[in-house]
Design an enzyme around this catalytic site. Structure first.
Site, mmCIF file in Angstrom:
data_model
loop_
_atom_site.group_PDB
_atom_site.id
_atom_site.type_symbol
_atom_site.label_atom_id
_atom_site.label_comp_id
_atom_site.label_asym_id
_atom_site.label_seq_id
_atom_site.Cartn_x
_atom_site.Cartn_y
_atom_site.Cartn_z
ATOM 1 N N LEU B 66 0.823 -1.205 0.000
ATOM 2 C CA LEU B 66 0.000 0.000 0.000
ATOM 3 C C LEU B 66 0.854 1.249 0.000
ATOM 4 O O LEU B 66 0.603 2.197 -0.751
ATOM 5 C CB LEU B 66 -0.901 0.008 1.228
ATOM 6 C CG LEU B 66 -2.097 -0.911 1.137
ATOM 7 C CD1 LEU B 66 -2.875 -0.871 2.425
ATOM 8 C CD2 LEU B 66 -2.981 -0.495 -0.025
ATOM 9 N N GLY B 68 4.189 1.685 -0.793
ATOM 10 C CA GLY B 68 5.054 1.855 -1.964
ATOM 11 C C GLY B 68 4.273 2.121 -3.235
ATOM 12 O O GLY B 68 4.618 3.015 -4.029
ATOM 13 N N SER B 307 -9.689 -11.853 11.214
ATOM 14 C CA SER B 307 -9.776 -10.404 11.403
ATOM 15 C C SER B 307 -10.400 -10.059 12.744
ATOM 16 O O SER B 307 -11.354 -10.679 13.196
ATOM 17 C CB SER B 307 -10.621 -9.777 10.313
ATOM 18 O OG SER B 307 -10.913 -8.448 10.683
ATOM 19 N N ARG B 353 -5.722 -4.412 20.969
ATOM 20 C CA ARG B 353 -5.092 -5.703 20.725
ATOM 21 C C ARG B 353 -4.174 -6.175 21.832
ATOM 22 O O ARG B 353 -4.201 -7.337 22.213
ATOM 23 C CB ARG B 353 -4.286 -5.604 19.446
ATOM 24 C CG ARG B 353 -5.190 -5.435 18.295
ATOM 25 C CD ARG B 353 -4.422 -5.248 17.040
ATOM 26 N NE ARG B 353 -5.407 -5.266 15.981
ATOM 27 C CZ ARG B 353 -5.150 -5.026 14.727
ATOM 28 N NH1 ARG B 353 -3.922 -4.737 14.355
ATOM 29 N NH2 ARG B 353 -6.099 -5.072 13.836
HETATM 30 C C1 LIG Z 1 -3.172 -10.882 7.979
HETATM 31 C C2 LIG Z 1 -3.081 -9.405 8.157
HETATM 32 C C3 LIG Z 1 -4.237 -8.630 8.200
HETATM 33 C C4 LIG Z 1 -4.155 -7.250 8.360
HETATM 34 N N1 LIG Z 1 -5.314 -6.534 8.416
HETATM 35 C C5 LIG Z 1 -5.232 -5.179 8.538
HETATM 36 C C6 LIG Z 1 -6.425 -4.408 8.565
HETATM 37 O O1 LIG Z 1 -7.541 -4.913 8.489
HETATM 38 N N2 LIG Z 1 -6.311 -3.064 8.671
HETATM 39 C C7 LIG Z 1 -5.106 -2.454 8.761
HETATM 40 O O2 LIG Z 1 -5.061 -1.239 8.817
HETATM 41 N N3 LIG Z 1 -3.962 -3.178 8.722
HETATM 42 C C8 LIG Z 1 -3.998 -4.517 8.628
HETATM 43 N N4 LIG Z 1 -2.837 -5.247 8.609
HETATM 44 C C9 LIG Z 1 -1.543 -4.565 8.577
HETATM 45 C C10 LIG Z 1 -1.258 -4.063 7.187
HETATM 46 O O3 LIG Z 1 -1.718 -4.985 6.241
HETATM 47 C C11 LIG Z 1 0.223 -3.848 6.921
HETATM 48 O O4 LIG Z 1 0.797 -3.151 7.962
HETATM 49 C C12 LIG Z 1 0.408 -3.043 5.662
HETATM 50 O O5 LIG Z 1 -0.292 -3.617 4.607
HETATM 51 C C13 LIG Z 1 1.863 -2.896 5.300
HETATM 52 O O6 LIG Z 1 1.957 -2.253 4.058
HETATM 53 P P1 LIG Z 1 3.322 -1.782 3.459
HETATM 54 O O7 LIG Z 1 3.020 -1.111 2.189
HETATM 55 O O8 LIG Z 1 4.059 -1.008 4.487
HETATM 56 O O9 LIG Z 1 4.186 -3.109 3.234
HETATM 57 P P2 LIG Z 1 3.885 -4.480 2.430
HETATM 58 O O10 LIG Z 1 2.511 -4.585 1.961
HETATM 59 O O11 LIG Z 1 4.425 -5.557 3.308
HETATM 60 O O12 LIG Z 1 4.785 -4.374 1.145
HETATM 61 C C14 LIG Z 1 6.145 -4.567 1.146
HETATM 62 C C15 LIG Z 1 6.649 -4.436 -0.258
HETATM 63 O O13 LIG Z 1 8.053 -4.321 -0.236
HETATM 64 C C16 LIG Z 1 8.659 -5.201 -1.130
HETATM 65 N N5 LIG Z 1 9.959 -5.512 -0.541
HETATM 66 C C17 LIG Z 1 10.253 -5.734 0.765
HETATM 67 N N6 LIG Z 1 11.564 -5.943 0.931
HETATM 68 C C18 LIG Z 1 12.119 -5.837 -0.282
HETATM 69 C C19 LIG Z 1 13.443 -5.977 -0.766
HETATM 70 N N7 LIG Z 1 14.453 -6.222 0.046
HETATM 71 N N8 LIG Z 1 13.639 -5.833 -2.085
HETATM 72 C C20 LIG Z 1 12.609 -5.575 -2.926
HETATM 73 N N9 LIG Z 1 11.361 -5.433 -2.520
HETATM 74 C C21 LIG Z 1 11.111 -5.567 -1.215
HETATM 75 C C22 LIG Z 1 7.694 -6.337 -1.298
HETATM 76 O O14 LIG Z 1 7.863 -6.930 -2.563
HETATM 77 C C23 LIG Z 1 6.359 -5.603 -1.180
HETATM 78 O O15 LIG Z 1 6.009 -5.091 -2.440
HETATM 79 C C24 LIG Z 1 -2.901 -6.633 8.465
HETATM 80 C C25 LIG Z 1 -1.754 -7.408 8.434
HETATM 81 C C26 LIG Z 1 -1.840 -8.786 8.333
HETATM 82 C C27 LIG Z 1 -0.588 -9.597 8.437
#
Ligand SMILES: Cc1cc2nc3c(=O)[nH]c(=O)nc-3n(C[C@H](O)[C@H](O)[C@H](O)COP(=O)(O)OP(=O)(O)OC[C@H]3O[C@@H](n4cnc5c(N)ncnc54)[C@H](O)[C@@H]3O)c2cc1C
Ligand code: SF4
Ligand code: FES
Lengths: 252, 660
Positions: B66, B68, B307, B353
């Site tokens: 989300l 990135g 959830s 939580r």
């Molecule tokens: C099961 C579950 C349910 C959830 N439900 C909710 C909810 O209902 N509401 C809420 O607000 N939050 C929820 N969360 C938390 C939330 O989903 C995450 O905190 C959030 O989506 C993280 O988003 P992000 O963009 O930071 O990282 P991510 O979505 O983890 O994306 C990481 C990105 O980085 C890339 N990447 C990582 N390391 C590297 C590397 N070394 N080289 C190249 N690419 C790399 C990956 O390919 C990926 O594209 C939930 C989490 C889980 C586990």
């Protein structure tokens, strides 16, 4: 439980590939299919052999990474479920299980069971969106949408991009995948301005990637883990005809 | 940052664990003055880049979750040249896709008294007063725009019959401010951001490099200059330069091996940035989610989250008699202990939580746990089904019920679910200032990868909000302020820093492949996970942390002697990928333990057994610990340096966080 696994091994895209046979034993029925492969891989590594490459990530049926062709079916013997959501209790003790990658010309094999599905992303690039820049949106509730319409749009929007529909289709058509996106956006008022171009461009890209024509057998919907209904394809076909046969008053 | 002094203070040694005292981090670029006007005024003060100049500026975004994807799409729309790197085979596979419950926004569509202030207040309080007021207020402020934008993108949020958006309540809030799309909110939001990203790809503003693993960050003269990445298909290493680098790489919950995170989520990019000098904020702040399916076997590869929205309608209970092995339907109502409702009457099953997780642990420790392992509690829907009917419950949670049945083989329509806490989210992450920039200039961290907004505990449905706030509405403004100074920097990889970083990465890979030991990467990872879960999990104490520290050091040492990584570096090699991850987790784990040890108080997720009330509630110590711990890495087996960013509470008075 004990299983005989016949697994497709292919070192890289150039390699010809072949089946190899492995035995696994002592598997609990509550082990998931991918965990069973983890166990096999741990053993292979210990024996100094090359583990089997396969795609996975979320392991809960939503990311669309996993995708194995198991005993002749995309995502295995159960309908509408991803490979990662299969459990060994869904197989018979002692069963011989044939495991292959998703096979389709637009999905070249990278290694063993891993294929390149980036063709699906290129289809989305051709209009699988609403062109709105960050910051320009009106208040969210200024666009009321009947609940039934929103629910249907949601049903179409849940495609996980796994490519099982392609693997299940004898023509390797990506029709269900494309139709899911076209129908999702066609349902919504926000999707109307680009509706014609969207369907034309996405279908053109699907063709140019080498996906086949719809076989009209519905094999895709049987396997689709997101349960995208065949009505999506009907919607796409209607939109496609409409977009091509009626004059576009707003054409640029 | 120029005015951070690095005063060489003496190393503080307590048996085993030691660290150096650093400096007070006072420059975080937070604006002063009226809270409501801070972000607006700050935006107005940022430097701008003219459209024709934006085309000359290159930005690397690592990650397309989300945070990135939304950032890359928005930067592309602005006209910057953007390169996105993901290890996934498509940007749509990021872990964000799995988020189920929903996204908060202070829309007040319910007329239930919600406001930006209340969302701000709930988040600060929910985080147990360990987050910055300025950041959190801004988050609440932009939350409303996120929903507008997502609806415009065609995201099919749940609606009421009148056609307007539906909302529901979520843990830690007494208001209905959570927007959702059945049980797949993260998927729908991510696909929206992914689609926006693909649009920019089509327009030629953004390039996405799939199957590329970022293994190092290149820093020259204190500024981020690019990355080293490995093409996962061919194994080739590449150096890529840019005017700024954004890390949106998600959380590091998988340090614990078992977690609700996607299997491939990892800490590599942020840990490598830390080794290059970026400070790591509050590494021990890890959220443990109360509603997960309990572990069943040793080979289990991950834990599945149910959830927390389920807690809206489900009631949590255990039998009143410890060790009661009767099936749940045979236990009469008066013999059921609804312990959350009893202990926390005003929030009941909806307590935050950390509180719900610890309560579950407490009743299980007391012997009331259910299921084969005794480490589970019931989540029961029978009342809700009676009250609302099957249809409504199906509408709300249909897919979660199916998922539960599939995994456990039990039917939650007939028997209560069994749940237990599991590692879920990391509040800790790279330290960033108000502009989301780390202490390395030009290096940004957004989404779960940074430490910024959730303090010591995150509220449900706030991670999606933060990721999208950072990516759509904050970074696109703040990054321009830095990029404006970089216009005349010529990009090249022909520098000592790039050559050195690429060489080091190659050496790391070669070394892993050459050990040729006898144990698999997963064996080490499982072992690490167990140590962290036991000693640096739901509750912590000094002795346990000291022991964990020694265990992790020993484990790391053994890893580098005994691990076996099959295959070569010049091919698609999933074991090598994993080995690189686990090597980094083994280092980060040490910092997590040190952080947990140094913080001699309890707050939010961080319960130090020595510091709790007689009822087992967290005992915060604002006198000594109202600060962000920003750790600087000083080399392997060297004590890290602790920089403290004091937290000022000008608008909300820190109170005992009570949900009674
Ligand atoms: C099961 C579950 C349910 C959830 N439900 C909710 C909810 O209902 N509401 C809420 O607000 N939050 C929820 N969360 C938390 C939330 O989903 C995450 O905190 C959030 O989506 C993280 O988003 P992000 O963009 O930071 O990282 P991510 O979505 O983890 O994306 C990481 C990105 O980085 C890339 N990447 C990582 N390391 C590297 C590397 N070394 N080289 C190249 N690419 C790399 C990956 O390919 C990926 O594209 C939930 C989490 C889980 C586990
Ligand atoms: S339509 Fe179904 S089978 Fe095809 S990619 Fe989407 S989810 Fe997979
Ligand atoms: S691993 Fe994500 S859908 Fe199967």
């Amino acid at each position: 439980m004990r299983f005989t696994l016949e697994i497709w091994r292919q070192k890289n895209a150039q390699d010809e590939g072949r089946f190899e046979v492995y035995e696994v034993d002592g598997i609990s029925p509550n082990t998931s299919f991918l965990e069973m492969l983890d166990i096999l891989n741990e053993r292979l590594i210990k024996e100094g052999k090359e583990p089997v490459a396969f795609d996975h990530d979320c392991r809960e049926g939503i990311c669309g990474s996993c995708g194995l062709f198991i005993n002749g079916r995309a995502h295995g013997p159960l309908p509408n479920i991803t490979t990662c959501r299969l459990y060994m209790r869904h197989f018979k003790d002692g069963e011989r299980i044939v495991i292959e990658p998703f096979r389709a010309k637009p999905f070249p094999v990278i290694k063993d069971l891993v294929v390149d599905r980036s063709a699906l992303d290129r289809i989305i690039q051709k209009g699988g969106y609403i062109s709105v820049n960050t910051g320009s949106a009106p208040d969210a509730n200024s666009i009321p949408i009947p609940k039934a319409v929103a629910d249907r749009a949601f049903d179409y929007a849940t495609c996980i991009g796994c490519g099982a529909c392609v693997a299940a289709c004898k023509n390797a058509s990506a029709m269900l995948f494309v139709a899911a996106k076209v129908s999702h956006l066609a349902m919504l008022p926000q999707g109307q301005p680009e509706r014609r171009q969207r369907v034309k461009r996405m279908v053109a890209q699907m063709d140019s990637e080498g996906f086949g024509h719809c076989s009209n057998t519905g094999a895709c919907a049987v396997e689709c883990p997101a349960k995208i209904p065949l009505s999506a394809i009907a919607q796409l076909q209607r939109d496609y005809i409409w977009a091509n046969l009626t004059p576009d008053l707003y054409a640029r | 940052m120029s005015d951070i002094l690095t005063a060489p203070a003496p190393a503080q040694t307590r048996t085993g664990i030691s660290w150096r005292e650093g400096t007070l981090l006072t420059r975080n670029n937070c604006p002063e003055g009226e809270l409501e006007k801070r972000w607006t005024r700050h935006k107005d003060s940022l430097r701008l880049v003219a459209p024709h100049n934006k085309r000359k500026l290159e930005v690397i975004v690592v990650g397309a979750g989300l945070a990135g994807a939304s950032a890359a799409a928005s930067l592309g729309e602005l006209g910057y040249r953007v390169k996105v790197f993901v290890y996934h085979n498509s940007p749509r596979r990021a872990h964000s896709i799995a988020a189920q419950g929903g996204i908060n926004a202070a829309k007040n569509y319910r007329n239930d008294g919600d406001s930006v202030w209340r969302l701000f207040y709930d988040t600060i309080k929910g985080g147990d007063f360990r987050a910055r007021e300025s950041n959190v207020y801004r988050l609440a402020e932009v939350s409303v725009k996120i929903i507008d934008h997502c609806v415009a993108q065609g995201i099919p949020f749940a609606r009421e019959y009148g056609g307007y958006l539906d909302t529901r309540s979520f843990g830690g809030a007494q208001l209905m401010r959570t927007f959702y799309a059945r049980g797949q909110t993260g998927q729908q939001l991510l696909l929206g951001a992914y689609a926006a990203l693909q649009r920019q790809v089509e327009l030629g503003n953004v390039q996405v490099f799939y199957n590329h693993d970022v293994l190092d960050i290149v820093v020259e003269e204190g500024k981020a200059r690019g990355i080293i990445c490995r093409n996962l298909i061919t194994g080739a290493l590449h150096s890529v330069p840019a005017h700024a680098v954004v890390l949106a790489t998600g959380g590091y919950g998988n340090a614990y091996y078992l977690s609700t995170n996607a299997k491939l989520s990892n800490a590599t990019a942020i840990w490598r940035a830390c080794r290059r000098g970026a400070y790591f904020g509050n590494p021990s702040f890890v959220q443990i989610h109360p509603t997960c399916i309990p572990q069943s076997g040793e080979y289990q590869s991950k834990l599945t989250l149910m959830s927390e929205s389920l807690r809206n309608d489900g009631r949590v209970w255990v039998p009143r008699t410890p060790g009661d092995k009767r099936p749940p339907h045979e236990i009469p109502e008066h013999q059921r202990w609804y312990y959350l409702e009893e202990w926390y009457p005003s929030f009941g099953n909806l307590v935050p939580r950390d509180i719900a997780s610890r309560a579950a642990k407490r009743v299980c420790d007391m012997g009331y746990g259910v299921g084969p392992t005794g480490r589970a509690v019931y989540l029961d829907f029978s009342d809700a089904i009676k009250r609302l009917g099957k249809e409504v419950i199906y509408q709300r949670y249909g897919n979660l019920f199916e998922m539960y049945e599939e995994i456990t083989g039990e039917n939650p329509w007939e028997t209560p679910m069994r749940i237990y806490p599991a590692v879920h989210y990391t509040m800790g992450g790279l330290w960033v200032d108000y502009n989301l920039m780390t202490n390395i200039e030009g290096l940004y961290a957004i989404g779960e990868a940074n430490f910024s907004d959730h303090g010591a505990n995150r509220l449900g449905a706030s991670a999606l909000m933060q990721g999208l706030a950072d990516g759509y509405f904050i970074l696109p403004y703040t990054i321009g302020d830095y990029l404006a100074t970089q216009l005349f920097v010529k990009l090249t990889t022909d520098t000592a820093a790039f050559r050195e970083a690429e060489k080091e990465t190659q050496q790391r890979i070669d070394r892993l492949l050459s050990i040729q030991g006898k144990r698999t990467v997963d064996e080490f990872h499982r072992e690490l996970g167990k140590v962290l879960w036991d000693e640096c999990g739901l509750s912590r104490n000094a002795q346990g942390l000291l022991s964990a520290f020694e265990q992790v050091r020993a484990l790391r040492e053994r890893f580098w002697r005994e691990v076996y990584v099959p295959g070569t570096g010049e091919e698609f090699n999933q074991n090598l990928e994993r080995a690189l991850r686990v090597a980094d987790f083994l280092e980060l784990a040490e910092l997590m333990i040190i952080d947990a040890y140094h913080r001699e108080e309890s707050c939010g997720c961080h319960l130090r057994e020595e510091y709790q009330t007689p009822e087992g509630e967290a005992l915060r110590n604002d006198e000594e610990f109202a600060y962000v711990a920003a750790w600087e890495w000083n080399g392997e087996n060297q004590p890290p340096t602790l920089h403290k960013e004091p937290l000022k509470f000008e608008f909300v008075k820190p109170t005992v966080r009570s949900y009674k």
